[in-house]
Design an enzyme around this catalytic site. Structure first.
Site, PDB file in Angstrom:
ATOM      1  N   ASN A  19      38.606  40.211  41.185  1.00  0.00           N
ATOM      2  CA  ASN A  19      37.883  39.658  40.040  1.00  0.00           C
ATOM      3  C   ASN A  19      37.992  38.137  40.133  1.00  0.00           C
ATOM      4  O   ASN A  19      39.028  37.565  39.814  1.00  0.00           O
ATOM      5  CB  ASN A  19      38.511  40.182  38.737  1.00  0.00           C
ATOM      6  CG  ASN A  19      37.897  39.548  37.510  1.00  0.00           C
ATOM      7  OD1 ASN A  19      36.902  38.832  37.597  1.00  0.00           O
ATOM      8  ND2 ASN A  19      38.494  39.809  36.349  1.00  0.00           N
ATOM      9  N   TRP A  20      36.913  37.527  40.591  1.00  0.00           N
ATOM     10  CA  TRP A  20      36.947  36.070  40.797  1.00  0.00           C
ATOM     11  C   TRP A  20      36.949  35.301  39.474  1.00  0.00           C
ATOM     12  O   TRP A  20      37.172  34.102  39.453  1.00  0.00           O
ATOM     13  CB  TRP A  20      35.747  35.621  41.633  1.00  0.00           C
ATOM     14  CG  TRP A  20      35.748  36.091  43.057  1.00  0.00           C
ATOM     15  CD1 TRP A  20      36.643  36.955  43.653  1.00  0.00           C
ATOM     16  CD2 TRP A  20      34.811  35.738  44.084  1.00  0.00           C
ATOM     17  NE1 TRP A  20      36.310  37.146  44.969  1.00  0.00           N
ATOM     18  CE2 TRP A  20      35.192  36.414  45.263  1.00  0.00           C
ATOM     19  CE3 TRP A  20      33.677  34.916  44.123  1.00  0.00           C
ATOM     20  CZ2 TRP A  20      34.483  36.286  46.466  1.00  0.00           C
ATOM     21  CZ3 TRP A  20      32.968  34.791  45.304  1.00  0.00           C
ATOM     22  CH2 TRP A  20      33.384  35.467  46.470  1.00  0.00           C
ATOM     23  N   LYS A  21      36.637  35.975  38.389  1.00  0.00           N
ATOM     24  CA  LYS A  21      36.506  35.331  37.068  1.00  0.00           C
ATOM     25  C   LYS A  21      35.511  34.159  37.183  1.00  0.00           C
ATOM     26  O   LYS A  21      34.623  34.207  38.036  1.00  0.00           O
ATOM     27  CB  LYS A  21      37.874  34.921  36.532  1.00  0.00           C
ATOM     28  CG  LYS A  21      38.848  36.118  36.544  1.00  0.00           C
ATOM     29  CD  LYS A  21      40.090  35.916  35.722  1.00  0.00           C
ATOM     30  CE  LYS A  21      40.946  37.180  35.807  1.00  0.00           C
ATOM     31  NZ  LYS A  21      42.147  37.117  34.980  1.00  0.00           N
ATOM     32  N   HIS A 109      37.220  43.837  30.068  1.00  0.00           N
ATOM     33  CA  HIS A 109      38.365  43.024  30.503  1.00  0.00           C
ATOM     34  C   HIS A 109      38.977  42.363  29.266  1.00  0.00           C
ATOM     35  O   HIS A 109      38.259  41.997  28.329  1.00  0.00           O
ATOM     36  CB  HIS A 109      37.901  41.966  31.514  1.00  0.00           C
ATOM     37  CG  HIS A 109      39.049  41.277  32.181  1.00  0.00           C
ATOM     38  ND1 HIS A 109      39.777  40.293  31.559  1.00  0.00           N
ATOM     39  CD2 HIS A 109      39.619  41.459  33.396  1.00  0.00           C
ATOM     40  CE1 HIS A 109      40.744  39.892  32.372  1.00  0.00           C
ATOM     41  NE2 HIS A 109      40.670  40.586  33.494  1.00  0.00           N
ATOM     42  N   GLU A 111      39.918  39.507  28.710  1.00  0.00           N
ATOM     43  CA  GLU A 111      39.338  38.204  28.380  1.00  0.00           C
ATOM     44  C   GLU A 111      38.008  38.373  27.640  1.00  0.00           C
ATOM     45  O   GLU A 111      37.658  37.566  26.779  1.00  0.00           O
ATOM     46  CB  GLU A 111      39.173  37.378  29.676  1.00  0.00           C
ATOM     47  CG  GLU A 111      40.537  36.921  30.199  1.00  0.00           C
ATOM     48  CD  GLU A 111      40.640  36.775  31.707  1.00  0.00           C
ATOM     49  OE1 GLU A 111      39.606  36.718  32.393  1.00  0.00           O
ATOM     50  OE2 GLU A 111      41.787  36.736  32.213  1.00  0.00           O
ATOM     51  N   GLU A 180      45.559  46.707  32.737  1.00  0.00           N
ATOM     52  CA  GLU A 180      45.913  45.295  32.872  1.00  0.00           C
ATOM     53  C   GLU A 180      46.705  44.852  31.642  1.00  0.00           C
ATOM     54  O   GLU A 180      46.109  44.486  30.620  1.00  0.00           O
ATOM     55  CB  GLU A 180      44.647  44.447  33.007  1.00  0.00           C
ATOM     56  CG  GLU A 180      43.845  44.752  34.246  1.00  0.00           C
ATOM     57  CD  GLU A 180      43.066  43.531  34.714  1.00  0.00           C
ATOM     58  OE1 GLU A 180      43.137  43.222  35.900  1.00  0.00           O
ATOM     59  OE2 GLU A 180      42.403  42.872  33.892  1.00  0.00           O
ATOM     60  N   GLY A 186      47.539  36.456  34.962  1.00  0.00           N
ATOM     61  CA  GLY A 186      47.564  35.024  35.235  1.00  0.00           C
ATOM     62  C   GLY A 186      48.867  34.354  34.840  1.00  0.00           C
ATOM     63  O   GLY A 186      48.951  33.126  34.799  1.00  0.00           O
ATOM     64  N   SER A 225      48.797  39.771  37.943  1.00  0.00           N
ATOM     65  CA  SER A 225      49.676  39.058  38.886  1.00  0.00           C
ATOM     66  C   SER A 225      50.045  39.898  40.105  1.00  0.00           C
ATOM     67  O   SER A 225      51.178  39.838  40.584  1.00  0.00           O
ATOM     68  CB  SER A 225      50.931  38.541  38.181  1.00  0.00           C
ATOM     69  OG  SER A 225      50.570  37.604  37.172  1.00  0.00           O
ATOM     70  N   GLY A 246      43.150  39.202  40.334  1.00  0.00           N
ATOM     71  CA  GLY A 246      42.552  37.960  39.857  1.00  0.00           C
ATOM     72  C   GLY A 246      42.845  36.831  40.824  1.00  0.00           C
ATOM     73  O   GLY A 246      42.214  36.697  41.874  1.00  0.00           O
ATOM     74  N   GLY A 247      43.840  36.010  40.496  1.00  0.00           N
ATOM     75  CA  GLY A 247      44.139  34.809  41.268  1.00  0.00           C
ATOM     76  C   GLY A 247      44.226  35.034  42.770  1.00  0.00           C
ATOM     77  O   GLY A 247      43.655  34.268  43.560  1.00  0.00           O
TER      78      GLY A 247
HETATM   79  P1  13P Z   1      45.705  37.821  37.873  1.00  0.00           P
HETATM   80  O1  13P Z   1      45.798  38.647  39.125  1.00  0.00           O
HETATM   81  O2  13P Z   1      45.318  36.412  38.123  1.00  0.00           O
HETATM   82  O3  13P Z   1      46.910  37.986  37.027  1.00  0.00           O
HETATM   83  O4  13P Z   1      44.482  38.444  37.011  1.00  0.00           O
HETATM   84  C1  13P Z   1      44.434  39.791  36.798  1.00  0.00           C
HETATM   85  C2  13P Z   1      43.104  40.117  36.214  1.00  0.00           C
HETATM   86  O5  13P Z   1      42.821  39.780  35.075  1.00  0.00           O
HETATM   87  C3  13P Z   1      42.140  40.833  37.070  1.00  0.00           C
HETATM   88  O6  13P Z   1      41.065  41.288  36.317  1.00  0.00           O
END
Ligand code: 13P
Length: 268
Positions: A19-21, A109, A111, A180, A186, A225, A246-247
């Site tokens: 997930n590149w966000k 998600h 967010e 999640e 993050g 993470s 994510g990251g």
């Molecule tokens: P991180 O891997 O950066 O913690 O993000 C997880 C995430 O929200 C994937 O959708």
């Protein structure tokens, strides 16, 4: 807590999604995609037994589709409208994502829930539109730190899953759940493999209780993470069927190494 027997382990092919966000630009997207293709060329067996893909921001999905078309990687979107096509300025419909040959779409998600106020009713509608367009909904659930500390993890997850059971039941067994924990996104904090396993088993038991067809074979992936250093331990758990990254998905080498950890799960 009831942890149903993990009888269909073999049938659940591990899934790793990036997930590149809202990160990057055309240049970094190109770089990341060519990094993934390079990794695949170097190690053609890398993705054997694993399904893997990226979910870029909307403007770069077409680029991902063009670059990854001949690869084993798939692609998807981070969100979808809870409306059909029409006068919904700024929205992107499920049929538009299908036109881009997306396989997956992330739905709900944390967010999106937190910053855009997405409700359970909207999420159910998104699941139904996604399914009707031929996409696989990847529905995200998870508790906040305050909820975990107040021992509300199970009640929060049960409510999130219960609200989605009818929509999930309509997908002909084509859905994925992403657990999640909000406190792990993050933050560098990761659920321990045992914590993740406990919650994944609980989620599966709620799907069974909600009479969702395909609950035993559904993939429940973990996000929060995930890094090359912890992926293998997480994916070593019987009900952790892959990851939503994510990251670490913004660094090709890290994402590839997480895919490799998931491949190990499939040959266990
Ligand atoms: P991180 O891997 O950066 O913690 O993000 C997880 C995430 O929200 C994937 O959708």
């Amino acid at each position: 807590m009831t942890a149903p027997a993990n009888t269909e382990k073999v049938r659940r092919k591990p899934l790793v999604l990036g997930n590149w966000k809202m990160n990057g630009d055309v240049a970094t997207a190109e770089q990341l995609l060519s990094g993934l293709l390079h990794g695949e060329r170097e190690l053609p067996a890398l993705l054997a037994g694993v399904e893997a893909g990226v979910c870029p921001p909307f403007p770069y999905i077409g680029l991902a589709a063009a670059r990854l078309a001949a690869s084993q990687f798939g692609w998807g979107a981070q969100n979808v409208a809870h409306f059909d096509n029409g006068a919904y300025t700024g929205e992107v419909s499920a049929t538009m994502l299908r036109d881009l040959a997306c396989t997956w779409v992330l739905i709900g998600h944390s967010e999106r829930r937190a910053y855009f106020g997405e409700t359970d009713a909207q999420l159910s509608t998104k699941v139904e539109f996604a399914h009707r367009a031929g996409l696989v909904p990847v529905v995200c659930v998870g508790e906040s730190l305050a909820e975990r500390e107040a021992s509300k993890t199970e009640s929060v997850l049960a409510a999130q899953i219960n609200g989605l059971c009818t929509a999930l039941a309509s997908t002909n067994e084509r859905f994925v759940i992403a657990y999640e924990p909000v406190w792990a996104i993050g933050t560098g904090l990761t659920a321990s493999p045992e914590q993740a396993q406990q919650v994944h088993a609980f989620i599966r038991s709620r799907l069974v209780a909600g009479s969702v067809p395909g609950a035993a074979g559904a993939r429940i992936i973990y996000g929060g993470s995930v890094k090359p250093s912890n992926a293998q331990a997480l994916f070593g758990q019987p009900d952790v069927d892959g990851g939503l990254i994510g990251g670490a998905s913004l660094v090709a080498a890290d994402f590839l190494s997480i895919c490799r950890a998931a491949a190990l799960r499939s040959i266990r």
